[in-house]
Scaffold this motif. Structure first.
Motif, PDB file in Angstrom:
ATOM      1  N   GLU A 185       0.841  -1.193   0.000  1.00 26.89           N
ATOM      2  CA  GLU A 185       0.000   0.000   0.000  1.00 26.89           C
ATOM      3  C   GLU A 185       0.881   1.250   0.000  1.00 26.89           C
ATOM      4  N   ASN A 186       0.225   2.391  -0.213  1.00 31.99           N
ATOM      5  CA  ASN A 186       0.927   3.692  -0.235  1.00 31.99           C
ATOM      6  C   ASN A 186       2.095   3.689  -1.211  1.00 31.99           C
ATOM      7  N   ILE A 187       1.913   3.022  -2.349  1.00 32.24           N
ATOM      8  CA  ILE A 187       3.001   2.949  -3.309  1.00 32.24           C
ATOM      9  C   ILE A 187       2.915   4.142  -4.263  1.00 32.24           C
ATOM     10  N   VAL A 188       4.037   4.824  -4.401  1.00 29.09           N
ATOM     11  CA  VAL A 188       4.131   6.018  -5.242  1.00 29.09           C
ATOM     12  C   VAL A 188       5.297   5.849  -6.204  1.00 29.09           C
ATOM     13  N   SER A 189       5.051   6.153  -7.478  1.00 31.49           N
ATOM     14  CA  SER A 189       6.099   6.143  -8.496  1.00 31.49           C
ATOM     15  C   SER A 189       6.508   7.575  -8.787  1.00 31.49           C
ATOM     16  N   TYR A 190       7.774   7.867  -8.576  1.00 28.13           N
ATOM     17  CA  TYR A 190       8.298   9.212  -8.804  1.00 28.13           C
ATOM     18  C   TYR A 190       8.962   9.255 -10.176  1.00 28.13           C
ATOM     19  N   SER A 191       8.323   9.995 -11.093  1.00 26.23           N
ATOM     20  CA  SER A 191       8.760  10.013 -12.482  1.00 26.23           C
ATOM     21  C   SER A 191       9.805  11.094 -12.726  1.00 26.23           C
ATOM     22  N   SER A 192      10.748  10.783 -13.606  1.00 27.82           N
ATOM     23  CA  SER A 192      11.828  11.735 -13.915  1.00 27.82           C
ATOM     24  C   SER A 192      11.326  12.787 -14.910  1.00 27.82           C
ATOM     25  N   ASP A 193      10.420  13.644 -14.414  1.00 27.38           N
ATOM     26  CA  ASP A 193       9.810  14.661 -15.266  1.00 27.38           C
ATOM     27  C   ASP A 193      10.527  16.004 -15.191  1.00 27.38           C
ATOM     28  N   VAL A 194      11.508  16.121 -14.305  1.00 28.56           N
ATOM     29  CA  VAL A 194      12.277  17.350 -14.134  1.00 28.56           C
ATOM     30  C   VAL A 194      13.756  16.967 -14.103  1.00 28.56           C
ATOM     31  N   PHE A 195      14.594  17.767 -14.715  1.00 34.29           N
ATOM     32  CA  PHE A 195      16.016  17.428 -14.789  1.00 34.29           C
ATOM     33  C   PHE A 195      16.894  18.373 -13.980  1.00 34.29           C
ATOM     34  N   ASP A 196      16.263  19.324 -13.296  1.00 33.54           N
ATOM     35  CA  ASP A 196      16.980  20.222 -12.397  1.00 33.54           C
ATOM     36  C   ASP A 196      17.118  19.525 -11.040  1.00 33.54           C
ATOM     37  N   VAL A 197      18.299  19.012 -10.738  1.00 29.56           N
ATOM     38  CA  VAL A 197      18.514  18.217  -9.531  1.00 29.56           C
ATOM     39  C   VAL A 197      18.160  19.002  -8.270  1.00 29.56           C
TER      40      VAL A 197
END
Length: 342
Positions: free
Chosen positions: A36-48
């Protein structure tokens, strides 16, 4: 009085030695893991500098082909029983299809990504059990041999997981698995890589059910000695036999191998110390005629390697005759043995 159980302890030590030379593979164990509470963090931003800085709920479109995703979720149950732990995933999209749309890859299979999963499993009280590591072709068909009879009732399986190893109770394990589509399972919540993962539980995530068909390197077994199964009367250490059967409500002691790591901890291949006694990390269960009974102690047997003392209580409603007794550890079951009941 103690000669018989000493004989059984010697048999246990021999069983451990012979196990290493045994050919063949232990039967598979099926693990149903709820996350549960699973979140996928997508590489939509390239500013570290913006990574993991936004404390608000974010959204993200599915990653384009070759995009990266990191995911985290909470393990909440294994085989329907409460558990804890974390699921960590690292994924790169590789969208494949025999009839691809523009931007997808042409291939003979349907897949959406290559994913590494790490299932870091704990008991419900937070005691570490072990981890399972899989390499997965996400999306598409499940592994052969798992689609029939391996899924929960009414579930549709997808993804092709290969179990490539494990630690702790699952050291050396191999196998295969898939994700299951069940009612109420939403899949991971897609978030921006800018979202602060410290707020994952507050902001909420999705639900995923995994089915792992595990082939363990070892499985727990009640030792078989010259006089039969190594199950002893708890009051005098005399083996349970037809001439001296177990009694309903009695505490018995089983001599068992391959229950896995203990705490405070002993290296694999080393004998257990007498002080302190080493308690088994994994959940240990004894069933009598298929029904769970109370396990009051599961510890390493001092002076022996990979041999354990498991104390359990015979059910009060045990009927006279023969009873099947089976031990499991970390949800991995051994072969049942038979004892006499008064």
């Amino acid at each position: 009085m103690f000669s018989r159980w000493k004989e059984l302890l010697i048999a246990a030590a021999c069983a451990v030695c012979s196990e290493a030379g045994t050919t063949g593979v232990a039967p598979p164990t099926l693990l149903d893991i709820d996350v549960e509470n699973i979140v996928s963090y997508s590489s939509d931003v390239f500013d570290v500098s913006k990574f993991a800085t936004d404390s608000h709920l974010t959204t993200a479109a599915p990653p384009r082909n070759f995009g990266f995703v990191m995911a985290v979720g909470d393990i909440v149950s294994v085989n329907g029983k409460p558990a804890r732990g974390s699921l960590i995933a690292r994924q790169q999209a590789i969208i494949l299809n025999p009839s691809p749309s523009p931007g997808q890859g042409i291939a003979d299979v349907v897949r959406t990504a290559v994913t590494e999963f790490l299932f870091d499993i704990q008991q419900a009280d937070g005691t570490r059990v072990g981890s399972i590591h899989t390499l997965t072709g996400s999306g598409g068909s499940p592994p052969l041999g798992l689609s029939e009879g391996g899924s929960p009732l009414g579930a549709t399986l997808s993804s092709n997981q290969a179990v490539v190893g494990g630690t702790g109770a699952f050291v050396g394990a191999r196998g295969q698995g898939a994700s299951a589509v069940l009612p109420g399972n939403t899949g991971p919540r897609a978030a921006s890589i800018t979202e602060d993962p410290a707020r994952r539980r507050d902001l909420g995530g999705g639900k995923v059910h995994f089915v792992i068909q595990l082939f363990p390197m070892m499985r727990p077994e009640i030792v078989i000695g010259a006089s039969g199964p190594a199950v002893l009367h708890g009051d005098d250490f005399i083996p349970v036999t037809a001439a001296r059967p177990a009694r309903p409500g009695e505490t018995l002691i089983a001599i068992v191998t391959a229950l896995g790591p203990t705490r405070a901890g002993v290296d694999f291949g080393k004998p257990f110390p007498a002080n302190p006694l080493q308690t088994v990390n994994s959940p240990v269960e004894i069933t009598v005629n298929g029904k769970p009974t109370d396990v009051t102690k599961a510890v390493g047997w001092p002076g022996l390697v990979d041999t354990y003392r498991v104390e359990f209580r015979m059910p009060d409603d045990s009927e006279s005759g023969l009873a099947s007794v089976q031990v499991s550890a970390a949800w991995i079951a051994g072969r049942p043995i038979t004892i006499a009941i008064q």
